[in-house]
Design a protein around this motif. Structure first.
Motif, PDB file in Angstrom:
ATOM      1  N   TYR A  60      31.003   5.984 -18.363  1.00  0.00           N
ATOM      2  CA  TYR A  60      29.634   5.552 -18.663  1.00  0.00           C
ATOM      3  C   TYR A  60      28.728   6.761 -18.768  1.00  0.00           C
ATOM      4  CZ  TYR A  60      31.507   1.010 -18.100  1.00  0.00           C
ATOM      5  OH  TYR A  60      32.273  -0.105 -18.296  1.00  0.00           O
ATOM      6  N   ARG A  61      27.982   6.794 -19.871  1.00  0.00           N
ATOM      7  CA  ARG A  61      27.193   7.986 -20.194  1.00  0.00           C
ATOM      8  C   ARG A  61      25.749   7.888 -19.719  1.00  0.00           C
ATOM      9  NH1 ARG A  61      26.545  10.356 -26.380  1.00  0.00           N
ATOM     10  NH2 ARG A  61      25.346  12.221 -25.838  1.00  0.00           N
ATOM     11  N   TYR A  62      25.171   6.715 -19.809  1.00  0.00           N
ATOM     12  CA  TYR A  62      23.751   6.556 -19.451  1.00  0.00           C
ATOM     13  C   TYR A  62      23.626   5.583 -18.281  1.00  0.00           C
ATOM     14  CZ  TYR A  62      23.118   8.600 -24.071  1.00  0.00           C
ATOM     15  OH  TYR A  62      23.160   9.426 -25.165  1.00  0.00           O
ATOM     16  N   TRP A  63      22.722   5.913 -17.366  1.00  0.00           N
ATOM     17  CA  TRP A  63      22.546   5.112 -16.162  1.00  0.00           C
ATOM     18  C   TRP A  63      21.076   4.767 -15.961  1.00  0.00           C
ATOM     19  CZ3 TRP A  63      26.608   3.667 -12.941  1.00  0.00           C
ATOM     20  CH2 TRP A  63      27.853   4.242 -13.260  1.00  0.00           C
ATOM     21  N   GLY A  64      20.838   3.551 -15.452  1.00  0.00           N
ATOM     22  CA  GLY A  64      19.490   3.148 -15.081  1.00  0.00           C
ATOM     23  C   GLY A  64      19.163   3.609 -13.673  1.00  0.00           C
ATOM     24  N   GLN A  65      17.927   3.318 -13.257  1.00  0.00           N
ATOM     25  CA  GLN A  65      17.465   3.815 -11.968  1.00  0.00           C
ATOM     26  C   GLN A  65      17.893   2.936 -10.801  1.00  0.00           C
ATOM     27  OE1 GLN A  65      15.815   1.808 -13.797  1.00  0.00           O
ATOM     28  NE2 GLN A  65      14.768   0.402 -12.426  1.00  0.00           N
ATOM     29  N   GLY A  66      18.358   1.749 -11.065  1.00  0.00           N
ATOM     30  CA  GLY A  66      18.822   0.858 -10.013  1.00  0.00           C
ATOM     31  C   GLY A  66      17.776  -0.139  -9.564  1.00  0.00           C
ATOM     32  N   THR A  67      18.252  -1.286  -9.119  1.00  0.00           N
ATOM     33  CA  THR A  67      17.386  -2.318  -8.560  1.00  0.00           C
ATOM     34  C   THR A  67      18.029  -2.810  -7.267  1.00  0.00           C
ATOM     35  OG1 THR A  67      16.229  -4.409  -9.030  1.00  0.00           O
ATOM     36  CG2 THR A  67      18.461  -4.185  -9.927  1.00  0.00           C
ATOM     37  N   LEU A  68      17.216  -2.956  -6.222  1.00  0.00           N
ATOM     38  CA  LEU A  68      17.733  -3.265  -4.898  1.00  0.00           C
ATOM     39  C   LEU A  68      17.918  -4.766  -4.718  1.00  0.00           C
ATOM     40  CD1 LEU A  68      18.469  -2.413  -2.002  1.00  0.00           C
ATOM     41  CD2 LEU A  68      16.009  -2.560  -1.455  1.00  0.00           C
ATOM     42  N   VAL A  69      19.098  -5.125  -4.263  1.00  0.00           N
ATOM     43  CA  VAL A  69      19.410  -6.512  -3.904  1.00  0.00           C
ATOM     44  C   VAL A  69      19.693  -6.541  -2.405  1.00  0.00           C
ATOM     45  CG1 VAL A  69      21.042  -8.400  -4.160  1.00  0.00           C
ATOM     46  CG2 VAL A  69      20.307  -7.103  -6.175  1.00  0.00           C
ATOM     47  N   THR A  70      18.949  -7.379  -1.696  1.00  0.00           N
ATOM     48  CA  THR A  70      19.137  -7.518  -0.258  1.00  0.00           C
ATOM     49  C   THR A  70      19.441  -8.971   0.053  1.00  0.00           C
ATOM     50  OG1 THR A  70      17.557  -5.728   0.168  1.00  0.00           O
ATOM     51  CG2 THR A  70      18.133  -7.148   2.019  1.00  0.00           C
ATOM     52  N   VAL A  71      20.578  -9.203   0.708  1.00  0.00           N
ATOM     53  CA  VAL A  71      20.990 -10.558   1.055  1.00  0.00           C
ATOM     54  C   VAL A  71      20.962 -10.692   2.571  1.00  0.00           C
ATOM     55  CG1 VAL A  71      22.744 -12.337   0.798  1.00  0.00           C
ATOM     56  CG2 VAL A  71      22.477 -10.586  -0.978  1.00  0.00           C
ATOM     57  N   SER A  72      20.133 -11.599   3.050  1.00  0.00           N
ATOM     58  CA  SER A  72      20.010 -11.805   4.490  1.00  0.00           C
ATOM     59  C   SER A  72      20.951 -12.911   4.956  1.00  0.00           C
ATOM     60  CB  SER A  72      18.573 -12.166   4.846  1.00  0.00           C
ATOM     61  OG  SER A  72      18.202 -13.382   4.232  1.00  0.00           O
ATOM     62  N   SER A  73      21.415 -12.782   6.178  1.00  0.00           N
ATOM     63  CA  SER A  73      22.362 -13.773   6.709  1.00  0.00           C
ATOM     64  C   SER A  73      21.641 -14.917   7.406  1.00  0.00           C
ATOM     65  CB  SER A  73      23.308 -13.097   7.693  1.00  0.00           C
ATOM     66  OG  SER A  73      22.583 -12.472   8.718  1.00  0.00           O
TER      67      SER A  73
END
Length: 123
Positions: free
Chosen positions: A110-123
Motif C-alpha cells: 500500500y502506497r498511500y495512507w490516511g491519518q486514521g480514525t479512532l474506534v473505541t469499543v466499551s465493554s
C-alpha cells in the motif's frame, strides 16, 4: 493522493459503526484499497481489503463475518461496516490505497495512507 478517513467513535460492545475513506484523486479507483488498524502498544494489522472493482475482498480472521468492506465502483471511496463490535476491536483504523489493482494483506503493498480514525469499543 490524500486519504480522509471518518466515522470512528465510541460504541458499546455489540454495536455498529461505518467507516468511510475518500481519496483525493479518482486515480485511486484503479487500485486496491484496504483498512488496517493499530491498537495501543501493538503492531499495525490488516483488517480488510478490496480490489479496484470490488470483485475481490479479503478479511482478517478476527473480523470475518462481522465486518464488510465495500467501495463505490469507479470512485475513490471505500467503506467498512463493522457489526458486533468487541472491546478488542478498539484501535486507530487506517485506510490505504494499494500499488496494484489486486488486494493484499501486506502493508508494503500500500502506497498511500490516511491519518486514521479512532474506534473505541466499551465493554
Amino acid at each position: 493522493v490524500q486519504l480522509q478517513a471518518s466515522g470512528g467513535g465510541l460504541v458499546q460492545a455489540g454495536g455498529s459503526l461505518r467507516l468511510s475513506c475518500a481519496a483525493s484523486r479518482r486515480t485511486a479507483s484503479n487500485n486496491a484499497m484496504a483498512w488496517f488498524r493499530q491498537a495501543p502498544g501493538k503492531e499495525r494489522e490488516f483488517v480488510a481489503a478490496i480490489s479496484w472493482n470490488g470483485g475481490t475482498t479479503y478479511y482478517a480472521d478476527s473480523v470475518k463475518g462481522r465486518f464488510t468492506i465495500s467501495r463505490d465502483y469507479g470512485a475513490s471511496v471505500m467503506y467498512l461496516l463493522m457489526n458486533g463490535l468487541r472491546p478488542d476491536d478498539t484501535a486507530v483504523y487506517f485506510c490505504a490505497v494499494g500499488r496494484r489493482a489486486v488486494p493484499s494483506r501486506e502493508t508494503s503493498e500500500y502506497r498511500y495512507w490516511g491519518q486514521g480514525t479512532l474506534v473505541t469499543v466499551s465493554s
